[in-house]
Design a protein around this motif. Structure first.
Motif, PDB file in Angstrom:
ATOM      1  N   SER A 223       0.822  -1.211   0.000  1.00 40.98           N
ATOM      2  CA  SER A 223       0.000   0.000   0.000  1.00 40.98           C
ATOM      3  C   SER A 223       0.855   1.260   0.000  1.00 40.98           C
ATOM      4  O   SER A 223       0.329   2.362   0.065  1.00 40.98           O
ATOM      5  CB  SER A 223      -0.925  -0.005   1.218  1.00 40.98           C
TER       6      SER A 223
ATOM      7  N   VAL B 164      -0.652  -7.699   6.286  1.00 41.16           N
ATOM      8  CA  VAL B 164      -1.903  -7.422   6.976  1.00 41.16           C
ATOM      9  C   VAL B 164      -3.001  -8.317   6.412  1.00 41.16           C
ATOM     10  O   VAL B 164      -2.765  -9.083   5.480  1.00 41.16           O
ATOM     11  CB  VAL B 164      -2.281  -5.923   6.874  1.00 41.16           C
ATOM     12  N   GLY B 165      -4.173  -8.189   6.944  1.00 43.72           N
ATOM     13  CA  GLY B 165      -5.258  -9.098   6.605  1.00 43.72           C
ATOM     14  C   GLY B 165      -6.072  -8.750   5.379  1.00 43.72           C
ATOM     15  O   GLY B 165      -7.175  -9.271   5.215  1.00 43.72           O
ATOM     16  N   ARG B 166      -5.582  -7.910   4.495  1.00 47.18           N
ATOM     17  CA  ARG B 166      -6.323  -7.600   3.276  1.00 47.18           C
ATOM     18  C   ARG B 166      -6.318  -8.802   2.331  1.00 47.18           C
ATOM     19  O   ARG B 166      -5.285  -9.420   2.122  1.00 47.18           O
ATOM     20  CB  ARG B 166      -5.716  -6.409   2.549  1.00 47.18           C
TER      21      ARG B 166
ATOM     22  N   LEU C  60     -10.836  -6.081   3.847  1.00 44.32           N
ATOM     23  CA  LEU C  60     -10.267  -6.323   5.156  1.00 44.32           C
ATOM     24  C   LEU C  60     -11.338  -6.915   6.063  1.00 44.32           C
ATOM     25  O   LEU C  60     -12.371  -6.287   6.291  1.00 44.32           O
ATOM     26  CB  LEU C  60      -9.756  -5.006   5.752  1.00 44.32           C
TER      27      LEU C  60
ATOM     28  N   GLN D  97      -8.659 -11.227  10.232  1.00 46.74           N
ATOM     29  CA  GLN D  97      -7.451 -10.521   9.819  1.00 46.74           C
ATOM     30  C   GLN D  97      -6.194 -11.358  10.053  1.00 46.74           C
ATOM     31  O   GLN D  97      -5.287 -11.361   9.227  1.00 46.74           O
ATOM     32  CB  GLN D  97      -7.337  -9.174  10.540  1.00 46.74           C
TER      33      GLN D  97
ATOM     34  N   ALA E 170      -3.834 -12.415   7.063  1.00 44.76           N
ATOM     35  CA  ALA E 170      -2.440 -11.951   7.100  1.00 44.76           C
ATOM     36  C   ALA E 170      -1.476 -13.128   6.993  1.00 44.76           C
ATOM     37  O   ALA E 170      -0.467 -13.054   6.281  1.00 44.76           O
ATOM     38  CB  ALA E 170      -2.178 -11.155   8.376  1.00 44.76           C
TER      39      ALA E 170
ATOM     40  N   THR F 134      -3.311  -4.283  17.613  1.00 46.77           N
ATOM     41  CA  THR F 134      -3.790  -2.973  18.047  1.00 46.77           C
ATOM     42  C   THR F 134      -4.402  -3.051  19.448  1.00 46.77           C
ATOM     43  O   THR F 134      -4.469  -2.042  20.138  1.00 46.77           O
ATOM     44  CB  THR F 134      -4.830  -2.376  17.080  1.00 46.77           C
TER      45      THR F 134
ATOM     46  N   LEU G 268      -2.125   0.792  14.399  1.00 45.93           N
ATOM     47  CA  LEU G 268      -2.021   0.522  12.963  1.00 45.93           C
ATOM     48  C   LEU G 268      -3.010   1.399  12.216  1.00 45.93           C
ATOM     49  O   LEU G 268      -4.016   1.847  12.784  1.00 45.93           O
ATOM     50  CB  LEU G 268      -2.314  -0.963  12.674  1.00 45.93           C
TER      51      LEU G 268
ATOM     52  N   ASP H 167      -8.536   0.456   9.903  1.00 53.74           N
ATOM     53  CA  ASP H 167      -9.206  -0.598  10.664  1.00 53.74           C
ATOM     54  C   ASP H 167      -8.329  -1.834  10.858  1.00 53.74           C
ATOM     55  O   ASP H 167      -8.840  -2.908  11.201  1.00 53.74           O
ATOM     56  CB  ASP H 167     -10.503  -1.009   9.958  1.00 53.74           C
ATOM     57  N   LEU H 168      -7.026  -1.701  10.628  1.00 57.96           N
ATOM     58  CA  LEU H 168      -6.127  -2.839  10.807  1.00 57.96           C
ATOM     59  C   LEU H 168      -6.042  -3.211  12.282  1.00 57.96           C
ATOM     60  O   LEU H 168      -5.866  -2.351  13.140  1.00 57.96           O
ATOM     61  CB  LEU H 168      -4.727  -2.524  10.278  1.00 57.96           C
TER      62      LEU H 168
ATOM     63  N   GLU I 161      -0.817  -7.279  12.192  1.00 58.44           N
ATOM     64  CA  GLU I 161       0.191  -7.321  11.132  1.00 58.44           C
ATOM     65  C   GLU I 161       1.274  -8.306  11.566  1.00 58.44           C
ATOM     66  O   GLU I 161       1.545  -8.444  12.760  1.00 58.44           O
ATOM     67  CB  GLU I 161       0.795  -5.928  10.932  1.00 58.44           C
TER      68      GLU I 161
END
Length: 130
Positions: A16, A35-37, A44, A51, A55, A81, A111, A114-115, A118
């Motif tokens: 990103s 990350v969890g995308r 996400l 997530q 990830a 987080t 993060l 909305d993360l 990671e």
């Protein structure tokens, strides 16, 4: 000095910002934070479990692009987080990593957006594939 080669794969979420998904330097493989995308949709998951699973799937994809899997990982750094989510995260993590478990650091952080999670990793290629 060994050659430094970026890892680029469309089977993991795209970067990103300005970074490589991973780097191969000799036998060492260093991944960027995953990350969890979802790699295909960019979506996400809303939950921590979703997530973490996504990830780790992205981490597996980056490692696979270097010819490795989670068994080659020697160290992870995990970012939460909400540090109070550690037990839930740890249970999911344990499903994916087997003995001997990699060394790990887990820290509470802020993060972006909305993360919730990671993960980054260091892996070592076996001598026969280096």
């Amino acid at each position: 000095m060994s050659t430094i080669t970026p890892i680029i794969t469309d089977t993991a979420a795209a970067p990103s910002a300005s970074y490589s998904q991973g780097i191969v330097a000799g036998r060492l493989v260093v991944t960027a934070g995953q990350v969890g995308r979802d790699a295909a949709t960019g979506e996400l998951p809303a939950t921590l479990a979703g997530q973490v699973e996504s990830a780790i799937a992205n981490l597996k994809a980056v490692l696979a692009a270097a010819g490795l899997d989670l068994s080659h990982v020697v160290k992870t750094t995990c970012f939460l987080t909400r540090i109070e989510d550690f037990p839930e995260f740890d249970a999911i993590y344990r499903k994916h990593f087997s003995d001997p478990l990699p060394a790990r650091s887990t820290v509470g952080v802020v993060l972006a957006g909305d993360l919730l999670f990671e993960i980054e990793a260091l892996a070592v290629k076996p001598e026969e594939v280096a």
